[in-house]
Design an enzyme around this catalytic site. Sequence first.
Site, PDB file in Angstrom:
ATOM      1  CE1 TYR A 207       0.654   1.763   4.204  1.00  0.00           C
ATOM      2  CE2 TYR A 207       0.895  -0.614   4.485  1.00  0.00           C
ATOM      3  CZ  TYR A 207       1.102   0.675   4.940  1.00  0.00           C
ATOM      4  OH  TYR A 207       1.764   0.894   6.116  1.00  0.00           O
TER       5      TYR A 207
ATOM      6  CG  PHE B 162       0.120   8.814   5.975  1.00  0.00           C
ATOM      7  CD1 PHE B 162       0.063   7.545   6.578  1.00  0.00           C
ATOM      8  CD2 PHE B 162      -0.945   9.232   5.188  1.00  0.00           C
ATOM      9  CE1 PHE B 162      -1.044   6.736   6.397  1.00  0.00           C
ATOM     10  CE2 PHE B 162      -2.042   8.409   5.005  1.00  0.00           C
ATOM     11  CZ  PHE B 162      -2.106   7.144   5.598  1.00  0.00           C
ATOM     12  CG  ASP B 163       3.159   3.747   6.491  1.00  0.00           C
ATOM     13  OD1 ASP B 163       4.382   3.571   6.244  1.00  0.00           O
ATOM     14  OD2 ASP B 163       2.463   2.968   7.167  1.00  0.00           O
TER      15      ASP B 163
ATOM     16  CB  ILE C 219      -8.083   1.768  10.654  1.00  0.00           C
ATOM     17  CG1 ILE C 219      -7.694   1.652   9.169  1.00  0.00           C
ATOM     18  CG2 ILE C 219      -6.916   2.331  11.467  1.00  0.00           C
ATOM     19  CD1 ILE C 219      -7.330   2.980   8.529  1.00  0.00           C
TER      20      ILE C 219
ATOM     21  CE1 TYR D   7      -4.396   4.534  13.239  1.00  0.00           C
ATOM     22  CE2 TYR D   7      -4.512   5.457  11.019  1.00  0.00           C
ATOM     23  CZ  TYR D   7      -4.079   4.455  11.887  1.00  0.00           C
ATOM     24  OH  TYR D   7      -3.348   3.398  11.423  1.00  0.00           O
TER      25      TYR D   7
ATOM     26  CG  PHE E  10      -4.746   3.372   2.844  1.00  0.00           C
ATOM     27  CD1 PHE E  10      -3.482   3.116   3.349  1.00  0.00           C
ATOM     28  CD2 PHE E  10      -5.688   3.975   3.671  1.00  0.00           C
ATOM     29  CE1 PHE E  10      -3.175   3.431   4.670  1.00  0.00           C
ATOM     30  CE2 PHE E  10      -5.381   4.298   4.987  1.00  0.00           C
ATOM     31  CZ  PHE E  10      -4.127   4.020   5.495  1.00  0.00           C
TER      32      PHE E  10
END
Length: 539
Positions: free
Chosen positions: A28, A38-39, A58, A84, A101
Amino acid sequence: TELGVERRFVPESCPRAVRPGDFVRYHYLGAFPDGTRFDSSYDRGSTFNVFVGKGQLIAGMDQALVGMCVNERRFVKIPPKLAYGSEGVPGVIPPNAVLHFDVLLIDLWNSEDEVQVQTYFKPEKCSRTVQVSDFVRYHYNGTFLDGTLFDSSHNRMRTYDTYVGIGWLIPGMDQGLLGMCVGEKRIITIPPFLAYGEDGDGKEIPGQASLVFDVVLLDLHNPKDGIAIENQVVPESCERRSQTGDFLRYHYNGTLLDGTLFDSSYSRNHTYDTYIGKGYVIAGMDEGLLGVCTGEKRRIIIPPHLGYGEEGRGKIPGSAVLVFDIHVVDFHNPSDSVSITVHYKPSNCTVLSKKGDYLKYHYNASLLDGTLLDSTHSLGKTYNIVLGSGQVVLGMDMGLQDMCVGERRTVVIPPHLGYGEHGVEGEVPGSAVLVFDIELLELVSGLPEGYMFVWNGEVSPNLFEEIDQNHDGEVLLEEFSEYIQTQVDTGKGKLAPGFDFEKIVKNMFTNQDRDGNGKVTAEEFKLKDQEAREEHDEL
């Protein structure tokens, strides 16, 4: 405010989709709506591995993954309430953040999964299948569920060779190979808990990876196997079967179990010639050639421990089962003598052939398998010899003994009494057993052994003077030859039949010409019964 799922790529084939409780591996990219990343699992060089629907993700991702296929790509928008929330993740995810994502599903399995086997080719004939403790040789391509190749025996150009069901393989492969036939092709899908588990293999296979093996089985045997014999053609008449110590001539095609040809005597246009039961050939062939008939065709299947073992030889790989399709051309034993079968003998058979007799006969000559070598019938004339004079092979000299005119017989001659190991180039193969069908047409009795000429009546007391026509006390070859010719023409004497007149006479004259000066004197001249033992045939 709601979960958004966009299916950007869906594979044509989707045999299975994610359900709650499944374990997935996926890549991902995580970003905010403005594109700020962010990731990323790609940056870490490993997939994200997790159970779906068990609260390990999540809530939005738990929902978004359901229904995905392996190799499917989804773009997922997750609102804060399913991500979140108002707290975010300090330093990473701000409060009330919408998350995007880009997800690619790599792998999918469930803890209740079993090994899956899909056979896509199976031979019509399958006499044996893989059982526990069998030894197999197979080729494979190993991939992950997404099709990524991690290993291939084809690339190494060498089969994978192993025992089945005794722990030499991962448990899933041990199960997946059971029941396979030689030549069968199947796809074996193995969940990670029956493969390399959580840790992978430490090399190419990551942890928790499902494995897919595309397998073709080439060979199969068990260490307890003996040879297997399949009779294909057995002659109706089989007077004799091969035994230990016999010498065989046979043709063969040698293949592996999957049909790959590794050798053929036919391609060399020459039989394979060997003793059997004495270790001259591999143990399985030594055993498989026992009890065969001339003309028989059989298949001999030899396990590797009775063949070329773990190391193999030449084109034969290690631990290979060998299949020989053989055709027995002939065999004999070094202790064999000439075999005679009389088919017809006249009732008035009083004169039998003996050494020194002049014989005229017809014959057909063939090999034991019936291949015709020669025939006097096709030449339109008889074959003429002096029996026992070495004009034919020793076996024929033996086979023509004690035969009467008009008799028909078959004479079988082993090679050591025929043309031996070398044969006659272009005519008779080496080490071949010969079969002669013979009919004796004429017999002229020979002279007693050691004589080339005999008198039919009393010998003149003045023999030397009669030969010495010019009375000069010396006999020349011309005088000697003329005198002998006259005796034969008038019936007073007889020459050994079947020999050249000039050679006989010259031989007789040379024996009398003891000093070798080309003349015979009265002192040199002696009748045979007047002489001491001599090595030559004389008058």
